[in-house]
Design an enzyme around this catalytic site. Structure first.
Site, short mmCIF file in Angstrom:
data_model
loop_
_atom_site.label_atom_id
_atom_site.label_comp_id
_atom_site.label_asym_id
_atom_site.label_seq_id
_atom_site.Cartn_x
_atom_site.Cartn_y
_atom_site.Cartn_z
N ASP A 155 0.83 -1.21 0.00
CA ASP A 155 0.00 0.00 0.00
C ASP A 155 0.86 1.25 0.00
O ASP A 155 0.34 2.36 -0.12
CB ASP A 155 -0.92 0.01 1.23
CG ASP A 155 -2.30 -0.54 0.89
OD1 ASP A 155 -2.53 -0.84 -0.29
OD2 ASP A 155 -3.13 -0.67 1.81
N ASP A 314 0.41 -10.03 8.51
CA ASP A 314 0.94 -8.67 8.51
C ASP A 314 2.41 -8.78 8.14
O ASP A 314 3.03 -9.82 8.36
CB ASP A 314 0.84 -8.06 9.92
CG ASP A 314 -0.60 -7.70 10.28
OD1 ASP A 314 -1.46 -7.77 9.38
OD2 ASP A 314 -0.84 -7.36 11.44
N ASP A 446 -10.77 -6.99 10.45
CA ASP A 446 -10.61 -8.42 10.68
C ASP A 446 -11.72 -8.97 11.59
O ASP A 446 -12.39 -9.94 11.25
CB ASP A 446 -9.23 -8.71 11.27
CG ASP A 446 -8.79 -7.67 12.30
OD1 ASP A 446 -9.63 -6.80 12.66
OD2 ASP A 446 -7.66 -7.71 12.76
O1 UPG Z 1 -3.74 1.19 4.77
C1 UPG Z 1 -3.21 0.21 5.26
C2 UPG Z 1 -2.94 0.13 6.65
C3 UPG Z 1 -2.32 -1.02 7.14
N1 UPG Z 1 -1.99 -2.05 6.32
C4 UPG Z 1 -1.31 -3.25 6.87
O2 UPG Z 1 -2.06 -3.79 7.92
C5 UPG Z 1 -1.22 -4.48 8.80
C6 UPG Z 1 -1.54 -4.15 10.24
O3 UPG Z 1 -1.16 -2.86 10.56
P1 UPG Z 1 -0.40 -2.48 11.92
O4 UPG Z 1 -0.11 -1.04 11.87
O5 UPG Z 1 0.72 -3.40 12.16
O6 UPG Z 1 -1.58 -2.67 12.96
P2 UPG Z 1 -1.72 -3.64 14.20
O7 UPG Z 1 -2.53 -2.92 15.21
O8 UPG Z 1 -0.44 -4.21 14.65
O9 UPG Z 1 -2.60 -4.78 13.51
C7 UPG Z 1 -3.63 -5.53 14.11
O10 UPG Z 1 -4.89 -4.88 14.04
C8 UPG Z 1 -5.33 -4.52 12.74
C9 UPG Z 1 -6.73 -3.97 12.86
O11 UPG Z 1 -6.76 -2.83 13.64
C10 UPG Z 1 -5.35 -5.71 11.81
O12 UPG Z 1 -5.58 -5.26 10.51
C11 UPG Z 1 -4.02 -6.42 11.85
O13 UPG Z 1 -4.02 -7.55 11.05
C12 UPG Z 1 -3.70 -6.80 13.29
O14 UPG Z 1 -2.47 -7.47 13.36
C13 UPG Z 1 0.21 -4.13 8.43
O15 UPG Z 1 0.82 -5.22 7.80
C14 UPG Z 1 0.04 -2.97 7.47
O16 UPG Z 1 1.03 -2.93 6.53
C15 UPG Z 1 -2.27 -1.97 4.97
O17 UPG Z 1 -1.96 -2.89 4.22
N2 UPG Z 1 -2.88 -0.86 4.49
MN MN Z 2 1.25 -4.92 13.70
#
Ligand code: UPG
Ligand code: MN
Length: 733
Positions: A155, A314, A446
């Protein structure tokens, strides 16, 4: 029967052994139920006390007394009910045991296709080297390479990430065969090399691979640092780079799709298919964050490999156990019980957590207790990473509807046609984001997607193999953690209010246990408000000398004492059973307090504002790297403040309020020396005192530390002013 039809039926016709079993834990559960009943008895006793005994304040202020009584009554009803709701998570836990050897016996290497989706969104916050380590770790899964495909969704639309993936595709030709030949674990090269830092096994081959990896890593890191792709690489991978327009930016670019390794037709390949995708983005079109990118991946992959199963990761979650795919398939391919399971979720584990888990990132009890409890009630939540799905279910198939024959892709589609599937307008006016794929419009796409799948009649399963399946990066400072939790609590609360609310929509579709299970998380945000009121009220009333609880010697005190001690002792014991330390538990209690009194409060307000149409929700990506000094403090478990944030002002104010009130109460106790205060306000003393004790790192950060990670002066000043004003107002009331 033709070959095509019996493709996925076991070879050993006739005796189909189950591929997994579900175990219920009976002994412990009965003991727990007895204990829970005793706590519930005391909660009822507390309710009875509140209904019948008014708060004692001098007669000339009956209005005030009534108000406080009413507030305490409602708070205790709320806490009691919430306690009842969370019991659903411990009522009926199950665990699953898989038989991977049976799977191998039945299927050999004739396994269904598996597509792995890795999402990344920003080359600075999520370094390309980390991302390709994740990709390499899944490329080397213990799975036939001609049946496996790995898709990276970028992205960030970044040439750097593409460059890193192209490099990784080359390196994979050495890495994947090496892992399989020497049965290497874990299969993320960085993790493997750091775990084997002293003494590599199978020395010569390993040393060679290590050298190749280091060279590649150095090239990627240099490019990342300089933010420039080397010229040679531009020439070498011209097909890919030519898809970037000169004016492309992160938020404004066309679709970029490049198949870096194509292992579809050739059965002798050693490396799985590797695909880079950056879906089209235009400023005037909402891109729906991760849900949008997942849906683009689902569509694009359906024209390339069309795996029957999909693993979603992720970008920081590498595969730590190469058997995980086989484990998951034991569930999904099982002929009996497995048929009703839509997705298999593995726990979120982290490799960067310090010994006493300063920020409570492991969520130990959620992962080791609560999710098993959910599994017993119908299945765990889908948490966005480390989850295996059935493609057709995520695309909308209902439970009970016959599965369509999965046909192999016959003709190779034109790249331009496939790219169209990732355009920014493709899912407008379609079912995508609603009935198909991941749902749009919720910060926890999710959880809401998993819930909707369960409401269509499916179950899910939770797998916790001894060797952790996937391992990622937890936030390494307080602010990041609070921001992440704010997004989660906001998202979960939105689900409660949405059309997919487990309470209204789930009614009759999922069991009561699961409805309550969802509510535990969906109520994080709203339940922060009573806690905030409660903690402010207890300490201010201590200051003012208003007793809120029965005298310590009266029999009314018994239920209060019992509930306080029993609930905390149980929580400690549970934490230790899960393998935590005492300090770890203490830290986690602090983090729950901080989440509830900052993240969840803001999550609550954000949701309300969003409902009123005042604000839009955002997705703040969690940083996966920290700067050096901060990383050192993290290693030493020194709490990191450092930034100015309204959430910190709230925490600081509460901390100071508790400190002032406690100090004043202690002084009064010492001046009068009759202990009368303690007898009438014992519990308030204890609660406020514990609050002061748990806030110790906060006071240090506000008043004693000098390093860069201390609380910014402005936050400290604001907090002290707010707390003092509150105390003064109360004192003169
Ligand atoms: O516009 C976006 C925003 C995020 N991501 C991806 O989404 C994942 C999760 O993002 P992160 O910032 O690491 O968030 P976390 O809070 O750690 O993620 C948890 O919480 C999210 C929901 O809030 C879920 O989407 C994730 O799968 C879950 O691991 C990462 O691989 C990002 O690269 C995208 O692909 N596009
Ligand atoms: Mn994460």
């Amino acid at each position: 029967m033709g070959k095509e039809e019996d493709r996925f039926t076991p070879v050993h016709e006739g005796h189909r052994e189950p591929l997994f079993v579900t175990r219920r834990r009976t002994g412990g559960v009965i003991a727990f139920r007895v204990f829970a009943a005793s706590v519930f008895g005391c909660i009822c006793w507390i309710w009875f006390y509140r209904f019948t005994v008014p708060v004692e304040i001098d007669e000339n202020r009956t209005g005030f007394a009534r108000l406080i009584w009413l507030v305490m009554l409602s708070l205790e009803i709320w806490f009691g009910l919430y306690w009842v709701i969370i019991q659903s998570l411990r009522w009926n836990p199950v665990s699953r045991l898989t038989f991977a050897d049976r799977l191998s016996r039945s299927y050999g290497s004739d396994l269904p296709r598996l597509d792995v989706f890795v999402c990344t969104a920003d080359p600075v916050i999520e370094p390309p080297l980390m991302v390709v380590n994740t990709v390499l770790s899944v490329a080397a899964l213990d799975y036939p390479p001609d049946k496996l495909a790995v898709y990276l969704s970028d992205d960030g639309g970044s040439e750097l990430t593409f460059y890193a993936l192209a490099e990784a595709a080359e390196f994979a030709k050495v890495w994947v065969p090496f892992c399989k030949k020497f049965n290497v674990e874990p299969r993320s090269p960085a993790a493997y090399l750091s775990s084997k830092a002293n003494g590599l096994d199978s020395a010569a081959a390993a040393a060679e691979v290590a050298e190749l990896y280091r060279e590649m890593a150095a090239r990627i890191e240099t490019a990342t640092k300089l933010r420039r792709v080397p010229e040679e690489a531009r020439l070498k991978y011209g097909d890919g780079f030519s898809q970037w327009d000169s004016d492309a930016t992160q938020r404004n670019h066309g679709t970029i799709l490049q198949i870096l390794v194509d292992g579809r037709k050739d059965k002798t390949v050693t490396v799985p298919t590797l695909v880079y995708l950056s879906r089209e983005k235009r400023p005037q079109h909402h891109h729906n964050f991760k849900a949008g990118s997942m849906n683009a991946l689902i569509r694009v992959s359906s024209k390339i490999t069309c795996g029957k199963f999909i693993l979603n990761l992720d970008c920081d979650m590498y595969s730590n156990n190469s058997k995980s795919a086989r484990d998951a398939l034991c569930i999904l391919l099982d002929e009996k019980e497995g048929k009703e399971i839509a997705f298999v979720q593995f726990p979120q584990c982290y490799n960067n957590v310090t010994r006493n888990d300063l920020y409570g990132s492991t969520m130990l009890v959620i992962a080791d207790v609560e999710f098993n409890g959910l599994d017993g009630n119908g299945g765990p939540l889908y948490v966005g990473t480390g989850c295996f799905h059935r493609r057709d279910v995520i695309c909308g198939r209902n439970y009970g509807v016959e599965e369509k024959e999965f046909e192999e892709i016959q003709e190779v589609s034109e790249p331009e046609m496939i790219k169209g599937l990732a355009s920014c307008t493709y899912d407008e006016n379609s079912l995508w984001g609603k009935e198909m794929g991941l749902k749009y419009g919720c910060p926890v796409e999710d959880v809401i997607t998993g819930l909707a799948i369960q409401c269509r009649g499916w179950k899910s399963a939770y797998l916790t193999p001894k060797k952790k399946a996937f391992v990622g990066v937890a936030p390494t400072n307080l602010h990041q953690m609070l921001v992440q939790q704010r997004r989660w609590s906001e998202g979960d609360f939105q689900i409660l209010l949405s059309e997919y609310s487990p309470v209204w929509y789930g009614q009759g579709k999922i069991g009561l246990g699961l409805i309550l299970g969802y509510c535990c998380y969906c109520l994080w945000a709203p339940s922060s408000v009573p806690l905030l009121v409660y903690s402010v009220l207890t300490c201010l009333c201590l200051l003012k000398g208003i007793p809120l609880f029965p005298k310590v010697w009266s029999s009314w005190f018994i239920p209060f004492g019992y509930v306080t001690v029993a609930v905390n002792a149980y929580s400690l014991a549970e934490f230790l059973w899960c393998g935590g330390t005492f300090r770890g538990w203490w830290n986690e209690q602090r983090m729950w307090l901080y989440r509830r009194t900052s993240s969840f409060i803001f999550g609550f307000i954000d949701t309300i504002l969003k409902k009123l149409g005042v604000s839009e929700s955002a997705f703040v990506i969690t940083a996966k790297v920290a700067e050096e000094e901060a990383a050192e403090r993290y290693e030493k478990e020194v709490m990191e403040f450092g930034v100015e944030s309204p959430m910190f002002v709230l925490l600081g104010t509460l901390g100071m309020l508790n400190l002032f009130c406690f100090a004043a109460a202690v002084m009064r106790l010492m001046t009068f020396r009759d202990g009368g205060d303690f007898q009438t306000m014992g519990l308030q003393f204890v609660i406020t005192g514990l609050n002061v004790a748990i806030n110790w790192p906060l006071y240090q950060g506000m008043l004693l530390r000098q390093d860069k990670g201390k609380m910014p002066m402005s936050v400290t000043v604001k907090s002290v002013v707010f707390a003092l004003s509150a105390c003064t107002c109360i004192a003169f009331m």
